[in-house]
Scaffold this motif. Structure first.
Motif, PDB file in Angstrom:
ATOM      1  N   ASN A 223       0.831  -1.194   0.000  1.00 46.43           N
ATOM      2  CA  ASN A 223       0.000   0.000   0.000  1.00 46.43           C
ATOM      3  C   ASN A 223       0.871   1.252   0.000  1.00 46.43           C
ATOM      4  O   ASN A 223       2.105   1.152  -0.059  1.00 46.43           O
ATOM      5  CB  ASN A 223      -0.961  -0.010   1.201  1.00 46.43           C
ATOM      6  N   LYS A 224       0.261   2.419   0.074  1.00 47.25           N
ATOM      7  CA  LYS A 224       1.014   3.676   0.006  1.00 47.25           C
ATOM      8  C   LYS A 224       1.957   3.856   1.182  1.00 47.25           C
ATOM      9  O   LYS A 224       2.978   4.539   1.081  1.00 47.25           O
ATOM     10  CB  LYS A 224       0.037   4.852  -0.059  1.00 47.25           C
ATOM     11  N   ALA A 225       1.610   3.235   2.311  1.00 46.60           N
ATOM     12  CA  ALA A 225       2.461   3.345   3.492  1.00 46.60           C
ATOM     13  C   ALA A 225       3.629   2.363   3.455  1.00 46.60           C
ATOM     14  O   ALA A 225       4.503   2.397   4.319  1.00 46.60           O
ATOM     15  CB  ALA A 225       1.626   3.102   4.751  1.00 46.60           C
ATOM     16  N   GLY A 226       3.653   1.492   2.458  1.00 44.32           N
ATOM     17  CA  GLY A 226       4.741   0.533   2.323  1.00 44.32           C
ATOM     18  C   GLY A 226       4.470  -0.819   2.957  1.00 44.32           C
ATOM     19  O   GLY A 226       5.327  -1.704   2.912  1.00 44.32           O
ATOM     20  N   ALA A 227       3.311  -0.985   3.561  1.00 46.25           N
ATOM     21  CA  ALA A 227       2.976  -2.258   4.209  1.00 46.25           C
ATOM     22  C   ALA A 227       2.487  -3.267   3.173  1.00 46.25           C
ATOM     23  O   ALA A 227       1.743  -2.923   2.255  1.00 46.25           O
ATOM     24  CB  ALA A 227       1.903  -2.044   5.273  1.00 46.25           C
ATOM     25  N   GLU A 228       2.919  -4.514   3.313  1.00 42.71           N
ATOM     26  CA  GLU A 228       2.527  -5.562   2.383  1.00 42.71           C
ATOM     27  C   GLU A 228       1.152  -6.120   2.725  1.00 42.71           C
ATOM     28  O   GLU A 228       0.750  -6.169   3.892  1.00 42.71           O
ATOM     29  CB  GLU A 228       3.554  -6.703   2.409  1.00 42.71           C
ATOM     30  N   PHE A 229       0.433  -6.546   1.706  1.00 41.99           N
ATOM     31  CA  PHE A 229      -0.861  -7.194   1.875  1.00 41.99           C
ATOM     32  C   PHE A 229      -1.095  -8.107   0.682  1.00 41.99           C
ATOM     33  O   PHE A 229      -0.363  -8.062  -0.311  1.00 41.99           O
ATOM     34  CB  PHE A 229      -1.985  -6.161   1.998  1.00 41.99           C
ATOM     35  N   LEU A 230      -2.089  -8.955   0.769  1.00 40.10           N
ATOM     36  CA  LEU A 230      -2.449  -9.848  -0.331  1.00 40.10           C
ATOM     37  C   LEU A 230      -3.663  -9.271  -1.054  1.00 40.10           C
ATOM     38  O   LEU A 230      -4.665  -8.911  -0.432  1.00 40.10           O
ATOM     39  CB  LEU A 230      -2.783 -11.243   0.193  1.00 40.10           C
ATOM     40  N   GLY A 231      -3.567  -9.204  -2.371  1.00 34.79           N
ATOM     41  CA  GLY A 231      -4.673  -8.723  -3.188  1.00 34.79           C
ATOM     42  C   GLY A 231      -5.008  -9.730  -4.268  1.00 34.79           C
ATOM     43  O   GLY A 231      -4.168 -10.539  -4.671  1.00 34.79           O
ATOM     44  N   CYS A 232      -6.241  -9.703  -4.727  1.00 35.16           N
ATOM     45  CA  CYS A 232      -6.683 -10.649  -5.752  1.00 35.16           C
ATOM     46  C   CYS A 232      -5.967 -10.372  -7.074  1.00 35.16           C
ATOM     47  O   CYS A 232      -5.821  -9.215  -7.482  1.00 35.16           O
ATOM     48  CB  CYS A 232      -8.193 -10.550  -5.947  1.00 35.16           C
ATOM     49  N   SER A 233      -5.521 -11.423  -7.738  1.00 35.69           N
ATOM     50  CA  SER A 233      -4.792 -11.285  -9.002  1.00 35.69           C
ATOM     51  C   SER A 233      -5.693 -10.831 -10.145  1.00 35.69           C
ATOM     52  O   SER A 233      -5.197 -10.404 -11.188  1.00 35.69           O
ATOM     53  CB  SER A 233      -4.111 -12.608  -9.369  1.00 35.69           C
ATOM     54  N   SER A 234      -7.007 -10.907  -9.952  1.00 35.36           N
ATOM     55  CA  SER A 234      -7.924 -10.482 -11.007  1.00 35.36           C
ATOM     56  C   SER A 234      -8.353  -9.020 -10.856  1.00 35.36           C
ATOM     57  O   SER A 234      -9.308  -8.583 -11.481  1.00 35.36           O
ATOM     58  CB  SER A 234      -9.165 -11.372 -11.021  1.00 35.36           C
ATOM     59  N   TYR A 235      -7.640  -8.276  -9.984  1.00 38.95           N
ATOM     60  CA  TYR A 235      -7.936  -6.846  -9.819  1.00 38.95           C
ATOM     61  C   TYR A 235      -7.821  -6.144 -11.178  1.00 38.95           C
ATOM     62  O   TYR A 235      -6.951  -6.473 -11.966  1.00 38.95           O
ATOM     63  CB  TYR A 235      -6.919  -6.241  -8.828  1.00 38.95           C
ATOM     64  N   PRO A 236      -8.715  -5.176 -11.565  1.00 37.83           N
ATOM     65  CA  PRO A 236      -9.752  -4.565 -10.711  1.00 37.83           C
ATOM     66  C   PRO A 236     -11.109  -5.259 -10.759  1.00 37.83           C
ATOM     67  O   PRO A 236     -12.063  -4.767 -10.183  1.00 37.83           O
ATOM     68  CB  PRO A 236      -9.855  -3.164 -11.301  1.00 37.83           C
ATOM     69  N   THR A 237     -11.194  -6.407 -11.471  1.00 39.91           N
ATOM     70  CA  THR A 237     -12.479  -7.111 -11.503  1.00 39.91           C
ATOM     71  C   THR A 237     -12.895  -7.522 -10.093  1.00 39.91           C
ATOM     72  O   THR A 237     -14.052  -7.379  -9.711  1.00 39.91           O
ATOM     73  CB  THR A 237     -12.353  -8.353 -12.403  1.00 39.91           C
TER      74      THR A 237
END
Length: 244
Positions: A223-237
């Motif tokens: 994210n903008k703060a530099g923290a890691e997270f998991l996001g869906c690979s089909s983004y932005p769907t």
């Protein structure tokens, strides 16, 4: 003596005339009030008009992204989708007066399903009360099955309630996938410019073993703060995320 008798007779005649004229005024007043009431009732009974600004034409709706639709337009889009897929559709929730059910769809076997449509932003989720209302309202339409279709998702308690009462539900990612596979819904593609560093791009390609609720793999992002997270690979769907 004659003058006194004439005077008394004159007073009596005036009293009789006054008594006759006074009720006629009351009648006029009552009539005027009655003529106003039908006008009020007529305006109160004005129904919802699909050609009004609250719901654009089918041609326009088929080109709108989900986040640009009103609730009535989302219901209309689902109506077109279900009809093309062989269902007979009855729009019972036009104008927001749904009582817990927006559409009643009937398949070729005659099996009825009560549908509740929720056009929400990502941060708004379907609450448990919506599930309960649908379960209760489907009986009023002689429906055996029930379905919640939302552009967002259900809360945890709402999912639990839906599973308990056998209410099927389509979340945002599934809805988008079904509508695109249909072929008639062609929303304008919006290109979003993003600036990412090489390190962030490499992280976004790191596929994890965790699956998203839509079935796609989750990937590592920042994210903008530099923290890691998991996001869906089909983004932005699909915009589902998970904390690492």
């Amino acid at each position: 003596m004659n003058s006194i008798i004439i005077f008394i007779v004159g007073i009596f005649c005036l009293a009789v005339i006054a008594g006759v004229l006074q009720p006629s005024k009351k009648k006029k007043t009552r009539r005027s009030k009655r003529t106003k009431n039908p006008a009020i009732k007529k305006s109160a009974n004005t129904g919802f008009n699909r050609s009004s600004s609250t719901c654009r034409t089918d041609e326009v709706i088929l080109t709108l992204p989900l986040d640009k639709m009103t609730g009535a337009e989302f219901e209309r889009l689902l109506t077109l989708y279900f009809r093309d897929n062989g269902y007979t559709v009855k729009e019972v929730g036009v104008g927001g007066r749904d009582g817990g059910v927006d559409l009643v769809i009937t398949d070729k076997r005659g099996e009825k399903t009560a549908v509740q449509a929720k056009c929400y932003a990502d941060h708004n989720k379907v609450q448990v009360m919506t599930v309960r209302e649908l379960v209760g309202a489907k009986r009023n339409h002689d429906c055996i099955l029930s379905l919640i279709v939302t552009t967002s998702d259900l809360t945890g308690p709402a999912r639990k309630e839906a599973d308990q009462f056998k209410v099927d539900y389509w979340h945002g990612g599934l809805v988008d996938s079904k509508l695109r596979s249909w072929g008639k819904w062609t929303p304008s593609n919006r290109k979003v410019k993003t600036t990412t560093t090489k390190k962030e791009r490499s992280l976004s390609k790191t596929v994890s073993n965790i699956k998203c609720s839509c079935g796609a793999a989750m990937v590592k992002r920042k994210n903008k703060a530099g923290a890691e997270f998991l996001g869906c690979s089909s983004y932005p769907t699909c915009r589902k995320t998970k904390a690492i």
